[in-house]
Scaffold this active site. Structure first.
Site, mmCIF file in Angstrom:
data_model
loop_
_atom_site.group_PDB
_atom_site.id
_atom_site.type_symbol
_atom_site.label_atom_id
_atom_site.label_comp_id
_atom_site.label_asym_id
_atom_site.label_seq_id
_atom_site.Cartn_x
_atom_site.Cartn_y
_atom_site.Cartn_z
ATOM 1 N N HIS A 193 11.143 87.903 61.120
ATOM 2 C CA HIS A 193 9.682 87.777 61.070
ATOM 3 C C HIS A 193 9.121 88.710 59.998
ATOM 4 N N ASP A 246 -1.924 79.239 29.317
ATOM 5 C CA ASP A 246 -0.867 79.190 30.334
ATOM 6 C C ASP A 246 -0.348 80.609 30.527
ATOM 7 N N SER A 288 13.382 87.540 41.424
ATOM 8 C CA SER A 288 12.250 86.631 41.282
ATOM 9 C C SER A 288 10.952 87.416 41.107
ATOM 10 N N SER A 289 10.758 88.445 41.934
ATOM 11 C CA SER A 289 9.528 89.234 41.827
ATOM 12 C C SER A 289 9.428 89.946 40.499
ATOM 13 N N HIS A 292 6.853 101.992 50.466
ATOM 14 C CA HIS A 292 5.435 102.290 50.500
ATOM 15 C C HIS A 292 4.681 101.614 49.361
ATOM 16 N N TYR A 335 1.283 98.468 49.146
ATOM 17 C CA TYR A 335 0.134 98.331 48.245
ATOM 18 C C TYR A 335 0.289 97.125 47.348
ATOM 19 N N SER A 394 -12.870 91.421 45.806
ATOM 20 C CA SER A 394 -13.803 91.865 44.768
ATOM 21 C C SER A 394 -14.367 90.701 43.965
ATOM 22 N N HIS A 452 6.037 109.514 54.514
ATOM 23 C CA HIS A 452 5.217 109.492 55.739
ATOM 24 C C HIS A 452 5.766 108.499 56.759
ATOM 25 N N HIS A 453 6.741 107.704 56.349
ATOM 26 C CA HIS A 453 7.414 106.841 57.327
ATOM 27 C C HIS A 453 8.571 107.580 57.986
ATOM 28 N N THR A 495 -9.319 104.582 48.420
ATOM 29 C CA THR A 495 -9.542 103.373 49.215
ATOM 30 C C THR A 495 -10.962 103.359 49.760
ATOM 31 N N LYS A 515 -13.362 102.068 47.287
ATOM 32 C CA LYS A 515 -13.391 100.607 47.223
ATOM 33 C C LYS A 515 -14.258 100.031 48.335
ATOM 34 N N ARG A 522 8.245 100.190 69.586
ATOM 35 C CA ARG A 522 8.297 98.879 68.966
ATOM 36 C C ARG A 522 9.739 98.362 68.994
HETATM 37 C C1 HEA Z 1 2.217 90.144 56.213
HETATM 38 C C2 HEA Z 1 3.056 90.216 57.091
HETATM 39 C C3 HEA Z 1 2.935 89.819 58.529
HETATM 40 C C4 HEA Z 1 2.195 88.811 59.143
HETATM 41 C C5 HEA Z 1 1.282 87.798 58.505
HETATM 42 C C6 HEA Z 1 2.483 88.918 60.551
HETATM 43 C C7 HEA Z 1 1.943 88.057 61.513
HETATM 44 C C8 HEA Z 1 2.141 88.196 62.882
HETATM 45 N N1 HEA Z 1 2.928 89.143 63.511
HETATM 46 FE FE1 HEA Z 1 4.072 90.519 62.575
HETATM 47 N N2 HEA Z 1 5.236 91.918 61.656
HETATM 48 C C9 HEA Z 1 5.305 92.155 60.306
HETATM 49 C C10 HEA Z 1 4.545 91.539 59.334
HETATM 50 C C11 HEA Z 1 3.662 90.496 59.571
HETATM 51 N N3 HEA Z 1 3.363 89.938 60.784
HETATM 52 C C12 HEA Z 1 6.275 93.171 60.026
HETATM 53 C C13 HEA Z 1 6.640 93.729 58.652
HETATM 54 C C14 HEA Z 1 6.810 93.546 61.249
HETATM 55 C C15 HEA Z 1 7.869 94.602 61.522
HETATM 56 C C16 HEA Z 1 9.202 93.974 61.679
HETATM 57 C C17 HEA Z 1 10.198 94.986 62.105
HETATM 58 O O1 HEA Z 1 9.960 95.718 63.083
HETATM 59 O O2 HEA Z 1 11.243 95.072 61.465
HETATM 60 C C18 HEA Z 1 6.128 92.746 62.262
HETATM 61 C C19 HEA Z 1 6.374 92.859 63.628
HETATM 62 C C20 HEA Z 1 5.657 92.174 64.602
HETATM 63 C C21 HEA Z 1 5.722 92.466 65.988
HETATM 64 C C22 HEA Z 1 6.534 93.572 66.633
HETATM 65 C C23 HEA Z 1 7.880 93.108 66.950
HETATM 66 C C24 HEA Z 1 8.713 94.202 67.503
HETATM 67 O O3 HEA Z 1 8.470 95.373 67.219
HETATM 68 O O4 HEA Z 1 9.637 93.861 68.242
HETATM 69 C C25 HEA Z 1 4.895 91.567 66.630
HETATM 70 C C26 HEA Z 1 4.669 91.525 68.071
HETATM 71 O O5 HEA Z 1 3.703 91.110 68.542
HETATM 72 C C27 HEA Z 1 4.316 90.741 65.611
HETATM 73 C C28 HEA Z 1 3.419 89.698 65.847
HETATM 74 C C29 HEA Z 1 2.811 88.949 64.836
HETATM 75 C C30 HEA Z 1 1.940 87.818 65.096
HETATM 76 C C31 HEA Z 1 1.583 87.282 66.447
HETATM 77 C C32 HEA Z 1 1.536 87.360 63.864
HETATM 78 C C33 HEA Z 1 0.613 86.194 63.620
HETATM 79 O O6 HEA Z 1 -0.392 86.562 62.719
HETATM 80 C C34 HEA Z 1 1.359 85.001 63.090
HETATM 81 C C35 HEA Z 1 0.494 83.761 63.115
HETATM 82 C C36 HEA Z 1 1.108 82.602 62.408
HETATM 83 C C37 HEA Z 1 1.716 81.539 62.986
HETATM 84 C C38 HEA Z 1 1.908 81.464 64.450
HETATM 85 C C39 HEA Z 1 2.301 80.443 62.169
HETATM 86 C C40 HEA Z 1 1.440 79.231 61.939
HETATM 87 C C41 HEA Z 1 1.250 78.319 63.092
HETATM 88 C C42 HEA Z 1 2.189 77.561 63.671
HETATM 89 C C43 HEA Z 1 3.637 77.567 63.325
HETATM 90 C C44 HEA Z 1 1.784 76.651 64.742
HETATM 91 C C45 HEA Z 1 2.535 76.790 66.010
HETATM 92 C C46 HEA Z 1 1.907 77.857 66.822
HETATM 93 C C47 HEA Z 1 2.028 77.949 68.162
HETATM 94 C C48 HEA Z 1 2.951 77.099 68.941
HETATM 95 C C49 HEA Z 1 1.204 78.938 68.893
HETATM 96 N N4 HEA Z 1 4.780 91.118 64.393
HETATM 97 C C1 HEA Z 2 -0.947 96.157 53.455
HETATM 98 C C2 HEA Z 2 -0.233 97.047 53.901
HETATM 99 C C3 HEA Z 2 -0.603 98.466 54.243
HETATM 100 C C4 HEA Z 2 -1.652 99.260 53.849
HETATM 101 C C5 HEA Z 2 -2.775 98.933 52.898
HETATM 102 C C6 HEA Z 2 -1.476 100.521 54.514
HETATM 103 C C7 HEA Z 2 -2.334 101.595 54.341
HETATM 104 C C8 HEA Z 2 -2.092 102.856 54.833
HETATM 105 N N1 HEA Z 2 -1.053 103.233 55.671
HETATM 106 FE FE1 HEA Z 2 0.341 101.981 56.436
HETATM 107 N N2 HEA Z 2 1.909 100.834 56.982
HETATM 108 C C9 HEA Z 2 2.134 99.541 56.605
HETATM 109 C C10 HEA Z 2 1.339 98.778 55.770
HETATM 110 C C11 HEA Z 2 0.190 99.251 55.151
HETATM 111 N N3 HEA Z 2 -0.359 100.484 55.310
HETATM 112 C C12 HEA Z 2 3.326 99.028 57.222
HETATM 113 C C13 HEA Z 2 3.911 97.631 57.044
HETATM 114 C C14 HEA Z 2 3.836 100.062 57.986
HETATM 115 C C15 HEA Z 2 5.041 100.057 58.905
HETATM 116 C C16 HEA Z 2 6.331 99.874 58.242
HETATM 117 C C17 HEA Z 2 7.431 99.838 59.268
HETATM 118 O O1 HEA Z 2 7.819 100.906 59.750
HETATM 119 O O2 HEA Z 2 7.884 98.726 59.600
HETATM 120 C C18 HEA Z 2 2.927 101.184 57.798
HETATM 121 C C19 HEA Z 2 3.137 102.424 58.364
HETATM 122 C C20 HEA Z 2 2.404 103.557 58.039
HETATM 123 C C21 HEA Z 2 2.796 104.880 58.393
HETATM 124 C C22 HEA Z 2 4.059 105.287 59.139
HETATM 125 C C23 HEA Z 2 3.868 105.191 60.582
HETATM 126 C C24 HEA Z 2 5.110 105.462 61.325
HETATM 127 O O3 HEA Z 2 6.048 104.654 61.256
HETATM 128 O O4 HEA Z 2 5.154 106.497 61.983
HETATM 129 C C25 HEA Z 2 1.812 105.714 57.915
HETATM 130 C C26 HEA Z 2 1.825 107.188 58.055
HETATM 131 O O5 HEA Z 2 1.228 107.901 57.377
HETATM 132 C C27 HEA Z 2 0.830 104.876 57.241
HETATM 133 C C28 HEA Z 2 -0.300 105.356 56.608
HETATM 134 C C29 HEA Z 2 -1.158 104.560 55.865
HETATM 135 C C30 HEA Z 2 -2.322 105.089 55.168
HETATM 136 C C31 HEA Z 2 -2.805 106.509 55.166
HETATM 137 C C32 HEA Z 2 -2.895 104.017 54.522
HETATM 138 C C33 HEA Z 2 -4.126 104.078 53.636
HETATM 139 O O6 HEA Z 2 -3.916 103.375 52.448
HETATM 140 C C34 HEA Z 2 -5.353 103.564 54.316
HETATM 141 C C35 HEA Z 2 -6.589 103.967 53.563
HETATM 142 C C36 HEA Z 2 -7.833 103.329 54.082
HETATM 143 C C37 HEA Z 2 -8.800 103.912 54.828
HETATM 144 C C38 HEA Z 2 -8.669 105.305 55.310
HETATM 145 C C39 HEA Z 2 -10.009 103.143 55.271
HETATM 146 C C40 HEA Z 2 -11.153 103.099 54.320
HETATM 147 C C41 HEA Z 2 -11.627 104.422 53.888
HETATM 148 C C42 HEA Z 2 -12.879 104.906 54.100
HETATM 149 C C43 HEA Z 2 -13.939 104.119 54.775
HETATM 150 C C44 HEA Z 2 -13.152 106.242 53.517
HETATM 151 C C45 HEA Z 2 -13.527 107.344 54.411
HETATM 152 C C46 HEA Z 2 -12.619 107.571 55.526
HETATM 153 C C47 HEA Z 2 -12.270 108.780 56.025
HETATM 154 C C48 HEA Z 2 -12.240 110.036 55.279
HETATM 155 C C49 HEA Z 2 -11.865 108.850 57.456
HETATM 156 N N4 HEA Z 2 1.221 103.574 57.348
HETATM 157 CU CU LIG Z 3 3.574 103.788 53.784
#
Ligand code: HEA
Ligand code: HEA
Ligand SMILES: [Cu+2]
Ligand code: CUA
Lengths: 324, 520, 380
Positions: B70, B99, B163-164, B247, B251, B262, B296-297, B322, B325, B444
């Site tokens: 997933h 293009d 690819s990326s 990390h 972004y 935007s 931080h992870h 952020t 923005k 989790r």
């Molecule tokens: C951009 C990335 C992205 C997106 C879009 C989503 C979307 C969703 N994620 Fe995602 N999720 C991750 C990125 C993302 N996730 C990542 C990185 C992890 C961590 C993995 C890890 O731990 O290694 C995670 C882990 C994660 C967990 C934790 C699992 C665990 O720790 O064991 C859960 C649990 O609720 C969850 C739920 C969902 C749900 C309900 C959606 C929903 O938004 C999805 C909705 C979309 C659909 C359902 C598909 C379209 C519709 C159909 C196919 C029709 C059929 C539908 C029905 C029959 C109801 N996700």
């Molecule tokens: C799109 C993806 C995305 C984005 C944008 C961010 C944004 C941020 N993330 Fe997140 N993060 C993930 C995706 C993302 N993260 C994922 C996938 C994981 C889990 C990975 C895994 O373990 O599977 C994760 C996990 C993760 C962790 C680790 C948690 C853990 O495993 O223990 C941390 C810890 O610092 C963190 C921090 C942040 C911070 C500080 C930002 C900042 O960029 C956020 C900044 C934004 C704001 C703060 C809001 C707007 C600001 C204001 C309105 C200004 C004024 C506010 C104040 C001064 C309060 N993130």
């Molecule tokens: Cu991070």
């Protein structure tokens, strides 16, 4: 970067649809799929069962290389037909530059890994420093040195001696490649390799200046020498590996020293082979087909960038893997 | 072989051998949508198993495979390619280029993806099962203790990375080299800016990921000990490398989404984007900072305290750009003349929910507090707020916003709004409770949980099902628009929209800007 | 349109409001919606930090969303407004760069002191070595008082509860056969490591979460102020049964602790004595049945008929040469679920269970294994 004038735009060439990309994707996929199967046979397979993994791998690879060959040929043909505008050439140059940048990052990982294990992990494992307060409990008797002649596992009597965290069998080497273990500086292969590779960078540069002066003879000569130097480098590198395996007991299994040594030099060697092939192709193009002029020689220029990049990596490698 | 004056080829070869940025963009978009459905159905399996305490549907190992795939498929198969598709469609049109700079390589970048993800999905049927070590694949669970299918996974990552990288090189070359006369850097639309910066990030970190999996490959098959202490390596080395990629990766996911928002907020506020320059600088700062915060992870892996402090401070700092923005978007709306069509609704939904996700991110960045949050559902809630309500909502907004331009037909507005409201509500029902269970101590990646977490999990599952189903509405709306939507021919579909893409005919012709526009 | 905007604002604010309500309900202890403050001073400080940053976010959020909703409400086209054209102001940009920065500094200060506190391992009065295994924990007391005291701690919830054939007990999934016992008001240092993959030892109420890295030891500590039973779970994905390796810590009074460790000591001494002893077949069979039922039956079946593991009845190994059988029992079969039990069972128990397997389920081999044989096999 100045914006283009509209006349340049008119010449912009959008290629017809092309099957190159699809073939390249297929070839790449097949070769990697085959390679994965080959490795899985090796590690998990039953040697008495025949598989066709090698066939898939080799066919895929061949198909991939053939496609690449065709691809470059098409591009070269288009260029010689005058289809590539100045703008297009700039796109190619940008593409090559950022591709090399991505390669730099690739090497960056392996160097970082080396620094990390040398400066942090080693001392930690022997219980020193901020991060490793108590590790002495796990690896009693392990003393950290670099090159790591005795792995933690060996310090405790080998793989079977105790159950903790033995994810393999790590037998260290008798002799490393470091300068400190060379019997005399002039018998030390890496030094000669460095000299060879650095001079090949110089010869490529001379070839380039020959081309810029429209002196094709000079160009052909010095480019040929560069390719030759590259080949000697690869041969010496192969000799070094042979020595390592046959006489030094230094293998991929030799703990972290062996791992980083072969990873860095091997990955670099692979890039030398690619770069050398690129130069060789340019040489053949020039000698056999009379390609390149003082104004138009991007194929050569890109290859020479790549070659300089490979050279710089080697110098760093020489410094951090062999000398320091 | 003149490039001009020819329309699309007929039949399958149009797609297989494509060099046109719009066709390739279209393929990317459909591919990512199908991956979204696949990754989403894996999420449905997860939520169904977690509906109640006790094991009901799948066994624990399969559950782990679902979690892993997933995450992997959503990140690498759905979100990233969807934004690359958008870039393909929009960047040439936005900067007045005919293009992409390297059209054939463009097609290669795309056609690597389908077989790669087919292979990844097929690992589920291999002996020992598919990858079951989380999308972060920490060694040694992913090396010594992994099923043989891990080798295919490794090469899959290599291919997706290649690819990326090629996709990003193409975008960089296009933006740097193909802008129309007068289109200076500081006149480029924000979406182009965010993608340019994203492409730099990609070129810098995808090779790092490739390095990580290469070392895994060596450890598994060739006896090296990068990630094994017994040979002098360190499993934590893997995490440093992974997160040095990982990390910036988050972004990479969010920056193009920022770009989309935007574009949309000014359009529907009928007012120019507030603080364009500071938006550009903020985006660049976020990208630069993203290289300094990876650990931080890893607050709980036992880093020296100086490291913890450094990474904590650096991470907290990201809130500043952020915030700039967010404030700029809100100020763009201020004293505008707003209407609320579907793209705008999704953009506002993004703004609210992404900010909430950012706030929880900020909470996570506080190292001592993270000792309690880490690897709990609080983190899962955080990243779904930024990735689903952030990146995915933004992508949804983008599709509604540009779809009329792409196909010359108008989508059904009522259906679009309905889609938004159901999504918005069900998203919160699904993911808000996860904050609670996480704080209360639910880890989790577990297939079964203690009884005190039962109520919120059931709520979360119901929300997730509704959210998932509502995405079918989206798919239906898009397809019926393409097939039978109300034809439109105004160049400018939206009253307040600005930019070169709105100066070409609707639907956008196969070749745009064969002669470059002059930008004032 | 208008109504929708209001609905939008109500919807976004409602979670925030619910959260606030729940928090203010004094649900601080054992809350199901918030972080437990726990029973350690550090934990309570972390809780305070968590609440501070939460409230800061709520306030910043209310301001930002407040302005936004005001604008959505007043500056809509349907109200006939025309858009302004302003799009720049260096002054406000600087202001809203600086203000968040200052807020962050205010948070960073207490965060730093707390972190330094967590990293202060000095003056621990008791050391416990915690080792993560797939999928159980091993505890070893390292000080003199607890010398030789070590044991494994396994999930106690029966399969029948997990697979829903029996109703689930109160501490479903959070119960173990043998909890870790530590004294109250004592600074206990945990040395955390792992034997196979990475695990993480997490007990929320003790405010401890530390990764267990194979081959490395991480330090952390706790000092519980209150007697009680505290539960947690493994917090790092460690394979199939990651969700099934709970942690239970019994914090007891110092007297009780002394008594407990004394009894554990005696037990260990007893084992040590037994190791040097020779047993009769009957003795070994009786002890072996106990060990088998506890440690092997889950995979090999109560009657040796097999299951996840191969059948023991008529097994070529259990009826083959003794050495091969000992090898499997002690070092396991790499790459399969059959683990190396040599580090988990003491030599007496290992001798007993091997003897049992060789003589039960119709495997009438008649030979018996003594602890010394196990010891010798381990030595190689
Ligand atoms: C951009 C990335 C992205 C997106 C879009 C989503 C979307 C969703 N994620 Fe995602 N999720 C991750 C990125 C993302 N996730 C990542 C990185 C992890 C961590 C993995 C890890 O731990 O290694 C995670 C882990 C994660 C967990 C934790 C699992 C665990 O720790 O064991 C859960 C649990 O609720 C969850 C739920 C969902 C749900 C309900 C959606 C929903 O938004 C999805 C909705 C979309 C659909 C359902 C598909 C379209 C519709 C159909 C196919 C029709 C059929 C539908 C029905 C029959 C109801 N996700
Ligand atoms: C799109 C993806 C995305 C984005 C944008 C961010 C944004 C941020 N993330 Fe997140 N993060 C993930 C995706 C993302 N993260 C994922 C996938 C994981 C889990 C990975 C895994 O373990 O599977 C994760 C996990 C993760 C962790 C680790 C948690 C853990 O495993 O223990 C941390 C810890 O610092 C963190 C921090 C942040 C911070 C500080 C930002 C900042 O960029 C956020 C900044 C934004 C704001 C703060 C809001 C707007 C600001 C204001 C309105 C200004 C004024 C506010 C104040 C001064 C309060 N993130
Ligand atoms: Cu991070
Ligand atoms: Cu042990 Cu998870």
């Amino acid at each position: 970067m100045t914006p283009q004038t509209s006349t340049e735009f008119e010449k912009y060439y959008v290629p017809e649809k092309s099957r190159l990309a699809l073939c390249a994707a297929t070839g790449l996929f097949l070769s990697l799929f085959g390679a994965a199967n080959v490795m899985n046979d090796m590690t998990y397979g039953d040697p008495s069962v025949e598989t066709n993994s090698w066939t898939i791998f080799l066919c895929g690879l061949f198909f991939f290389l053939a496609t690449l060959f065709g691809w470059f040929r098409t591009t070269i043909k288009e260029n010689r037909a005058g289809l590539s505008s100045a703008q297009m050439k700039k796109s190619y140059a940008l593409g090559m530059f950022w591709f090399i940048f991505s390669e730099v990052m690739f090497f960056f990982v392996f160097f970082s890994a080396l620094f990390y294990v040398r400066n942090l992990v080693g001392p930690w494992l022997s219980g020193e420093g901020d991060g490793g307060r108590m590790n002495g409990l796990l690896w009693p008797g392990f003393e950290y040195t670099w090159p790591m002649a005795i792995t933690p596992q060996e310090a405790m009597g080998g793989a079977a001696s105790q159950p903790i965290a033995n994810n393999g069998d790590f037998v260290s080497f008798e002799k490393s490649m470091a300068i400190s273990e060379a019997s005399a500086w002039w018998k030390w292969l890496p030094l000669w390799n460095t000299i060879i590779l650095v001079s090949s960078s110089v010869t490529v540069h001379i070839a380039h200046s020959g081309l810029l002066a429209d002196n094709k003879r000079k160009f052909n000569l010095w480019l040929g020498i560069s390719v030759l130097l590259g080949m000697i480098f690869v041969a010496l590198q192969a000799l070094e590996y042979y020595e390592a395996y046959a006489h030094y007991g230094l293998t991929l299994n030799s703990g972290i020293y062996g791992s980083t040594f072969f990873m860095l030099t091997g990955f670099h060697g692979f890039h030398v082979i690619i770069g050398m092939t690129m130069l060789l192709v340019q040489w053949l193009r020039s000698v056999r087909a009379g390609h390149f002029s003082a104004e138009d020689h991007f194929g050569f220029e890109a290859s020479s960038w790549y070659w300089h990049f490979v050279d710089v990596v080697w110098v760093l490698l020489f410094l951090f893997v062999y000398v320091l | 072989m003149g490039a001009h004056h020819h329309g699309p080829a007929k039949g399958l070869s149009r797609w297989l051998f494509a060099t046109n940025h719009k066709d390739i963009g279209t393929m990317y978009l459909w591919f990512s949508f199908s991956m979204f459905i696949l990754g989403g159905s894996f999420a449905m399996v997860i939520r169904a198993e977690l509906f109640q305490p006790g094991m009901q549907l799948v066994d624990p190992l399969f559950f782990n495979q679902m979690t892993t795939l997933h995450g992997l498929i959503m990140v690498f198969g759905a979100i990233m390619p969807s934004f690359v598709g958008l870039a393909n469609w929009m960047i040439p049109m936005m900067i007045g280029a005919p293009d992409m700079a390297l059209p054939r390589m463009n097609n290669w970048s795309f056609w690597i993806l389908p077989p790669t993800f087919l292979l990844l999905a097929s690992t589920l049927f291999m002996e020992g099962g598919g990858p079951a070590f989380g999308w972060t694949f920490y060694a040694p669970l992913s090396t010594t203790y992994a099923a043989p299918s891990v080798t295919f996974f490794i090469f899959g990552i290599h291919m997706a990375g290649l690819s990326s990288i090629m996709g990003s090189i193409n975008i960089i070359a296009t933006v740097m080299n193909m802008r129309a006369p007068g289109m200076t850097y500081m006149k480029m639309p924000m979406f182009v800016w965010t993608w340019l910066i994203t492409a730099f990030l990609l070129v810098a970190v995808m090779p790092v990921l490739a390095g990580a999996v290469t070392m895994m490959l060596m450890d598994i098959h060739f006896g090296t000990s990068f990630f094994s202490a017994a040979g002098g390596g360190d499993p934590v080395l893997f995490q440093h490398i992974f997160w040095f990629f990982g990390h910036p990766e988050v972004y990479i996911i969010i920056l193009p989404a920022f770009g989309v928002v935007s574009q949309i907020i000014p359009a529907f506020s009928r007012k120019p984007l507030f603080g364009y320059d500071s938006m550009v600088y903020a985006t660049a700062s976020i990208a630069l900072l993203s290289f300094l915060v990876w650990a931080h992870h890893m607050y709980t892996v036992g880093m020296p305290v100086a490291g913890e402090l450094f990474f904590m401070y650096a991470t907290m700092l990201i809130a500043v750009p952020t915030g700039v923005k967010v404030f700029n978007w809100v100020t763009t709306m201020w004293r505008g003349s707003m209407t609320f069509e579907t793209p705008m609704l999704f953009a506002i939904g993004f703004l609210i929910l992404f900010t909430i996700g950012g706030f929880t991110g900020l909470m996570l960045s506080i190292a001592p507090a993270d000792f309690q949050y880490h690897d709990s559902y609080f983190v899962v809630a955080h990243f779904h707020y930024v990735m689903v309500a952030g990146a995915l909502f933004s992508m949804t907004a983008a599709v509604y916003y540009w779809l009329p331009k792409w196909c010359g037909r108008m989508y059904n507005e009522t259906m679009g709004k309905t889609h938004f409201w159901i999504s918005f509500i069900s998203f919160n029902v699904a993911f808000f409770p996860q904050h609670f269970v996480g704080l209360a101590g639910m880890p989790r990646r577990i297939p079964d949980y203690a009884l005190q977490f039962a109520d919120f999990n059931m709520m979360s599952s119901i929300g997730a099902f509704v959210y998932g189903l509502s995405q079918l509405l989206w798919g239906y709306n898009v397809i019926s628009t393409i097939v039978a939507g109300k034809p439109i021919s105004d160049e400018k579909v939206w009253e307040g929209a600005e930019g070169l893409e709105w100066t070409v005919a609707t639907p956008a012709p196969f070749h745009t800007f064969e002669t470059p526009p002059q930008v004032k | 349109m208008f109504v929708k905007a209001k609905r939008l604002s109500a919807l976004t604010l409602s979670p925030v409001l619910t959260l606030m309500a729940m928090l203010n309900a004094g649900a601080a202890k054992a809350s199901s919606v918030n972080m437990p403050p726990g029973v350690t001073t550090v934990g309570q400080t972390i809780y305070g930090l968590h609440m501070t940053i939460l409230w800061i976010c709520v306030i910043v959020g209310l301001v930002v969303f407040g302005v936004m909703f005001y604008s959505i409400y007043h500056h809509r086209k349907s109200r006939g407004v025309t858009a302004s054209t302003f799009h720049e102001s260096t002054k406000v940009e600087i202001a809203w760069t600086l203000v968040p920065f200052l807020i962050l500094i205010v948070v960073a200060v207490p965060a730093t002191t707390t972190l330094l506190d967590v990293y202060d391992f000095e003056d621990a009065e008791l050391d416990v070595l915690i080792t993560g295994y797939q999928w159980k924990w091993k505890y070893e007391y390292l000080d003199e008082e607890g010398e030789n005291v070590q044991f494994f701690s396994n999930l106690r919830t029966p399969q029948s509860e997990i697979y829903n054939t029996e109703s689930k007990g109160e501490h479903y999934l959070l119960e173990v056969d043998e909890p870790l016992v530590i004294p109250v008001d004592t600074k206990v240092r945990f040395l955390v490591t792992a034997n196979d993959v990475i695990h993480a030892w997490w007990v929320p109420e003790l405010a401890v979460k530390k990764d267990a890295i194979p081959g490395f030891i991480n330090e952390t500590w706790t000092k519980a102020n209150e007697v009680g039973v505290y539960r947690g779970q493994c917090a790092e994905l460690c394979g199939k049964d990651h969700g099934f390796m709970p942690i239970v810590v019994n914090v007891v009074s110092k007297d009780e602790y002394a008594e407990w460790i004394g009894s554990k000591q005696a037990e260990a001494a007893e084992i040590k004595k037994l190791m040097a002893q020779n047993f009769s077949l009957d003795e070994l069979m009786e002890r072996g049945k106990g060990v088998y039922d506890r440690s092997c039956a889950a995979c090999h079946g109560a009657n040796g008929e097999g299951g996840l593991g191969n059948a023991i009845a008529k097994s070529p190994i259990a009826t083959g040469p003794l050495d091969g059988h000992l090898e499997v029992g002690i070092n396991g079969v790499p790459g399969t679920a059959m683990q190396a039990f040599g580090g988990q069972l003491n030599d007496v128990d290992m001798a007993a269970v091997i003897t049992y397997q060789r003589n039960a389920f119709g495997n009438n081999m008649g030979d018996l294994v003594q602890p010394i044989d196990v010891f010798n096999h381990k030595k190689g």
